[in-house]
Design an enzyme around this catalytic site. Structure first.
Site: not given
Ligand code: PGA
Length: 266
Positions: A9-11, A107, A109, A178, A184, A224, A245-246
């Site tokens: 997930n590149w956001k 998600h 976010e 999640e 993050g 994470s 994500g990251g």
């Molecule tokens: P993260 O994000 O790996 O940066 O914690 C995961 C996500 O938001 O899907």
């Protein structure tokens, strides 16, 4: 046996040029590691499925770079209507047109910006009806965790998202557990704790749609995930992969995670 799935997930990161470069680099890194990626959802034992979800604007560029490879393309959101007067929104047929196979829905976010269980339900249903595989995100916030509400929050989100879905569509779907406090932050759930909540999610699906569907649905852990902590998660019996994500923004790190998943798959 469920084939492990590793999703990126590149956001809101990367331009078209960066996406194309990443696509080429990821394929090179996977080839160098001799990782066997299945093009389908269900591969042979020892194989892993991979999907990368860039921002809408980079879908075409990444799609071209990945064309002919088994790495799938996914989006990070979509609207539940298939067309109409919805300024700024993107519909399922548009994602299919760009070669998407998966779409992340609900998600945290997005939920934090006001997306509701009901909206997630409509999106999941629309995605499944269009032939896209939804990756439905669920998870508790830190204050819910402290109040001992993890189980009730996650169960409510799963029930809402899968309501009205038929068993065939639900069995193809993916759920990502999640915990919001782990996204993050560098802080992650313990593999045992994640496995316990994921077992509860699978039991919830079984209760709604039967044990066969529950046995088919792929349930990922997210929050994470890094190359050096993916192993113990993959070794858990209920965890079918990760939403990253990251650490997915770097092709080499993401390839490391995929390789670890392949090696550690239970
Ligand atoms: P993260 O994000 O790996 O940066 O914690 C995961 C996500 O938001 O899907």
């Amino acid at each position: 046996m469920r084939t492990p799935l590793i999703a990126a997930n590149w956001k809101m990161y990367k331009t078209t040029g960066e996406a194309a470069q990443y696509g080429r680099e990821l394929l090179e890194e996977l080839a160098a590691r001799r990782v066997s990626v299945t093009a389908g959802e269900q591969g042979q034992p020892g194989q892993v499925a991979v999907v990368v979800c860039p921002p809408f604007t980079a879908l075409a560029a990444l799609g071209s770079a990945l064309r002919g490879s088994p790495v799938a393309l996914g989006a990070q959101n979509m609207h539940w209507e298939s067309s109409g007067a919805y300024t700024g929104e993107i519909a399922a047929p548009m994602l299919l047109d760009l070669g998407c196979r998966y779409v992340i829905l609900g998600h945290s976010e997005r939920r934090q910006m006001g997306e509701t269980d009901e909206q997630v339900r409509r999106k999941v249903q629309a995605a499944a009806a269009a032939g896209l595989i939804p990756i439905v995100c669920v998870g508790e916030r830190i204050e819910e965790r402290r109040a001992g509400q993890t189980e009730s929050v996650v169960t409510r989100q799963v029930r809402a998202a899968f309501q009205n879905l038929d068993a065939a569509a639900a069995g193809r779907a993916v759920i990502a557990y999640e915990p919001v406090w782990a996204i993050g932050t560098g802080e992650h759930a313990s593999p045992e704790e994640a496995n316990r909540v994921i077992r509860l999610i699978r039991d919830t699906v079984a209760d709604m749609l039967g044990s066969e569907t529950a046995a088919a649905v792929r349930i990922l852990y997210g929050g994470s995930v890094k190359p050096d902590n993916i192993g113990p998660f993959m070794a858990q019996p209920e965890i079918d992969g990760a939403l990253v994500g990251g650490a997915s923004l770097d092709a080499k790190a993401f390839a490391d995670i995929i390789q670890q998943a392949e090696v550690n798959a239970a």
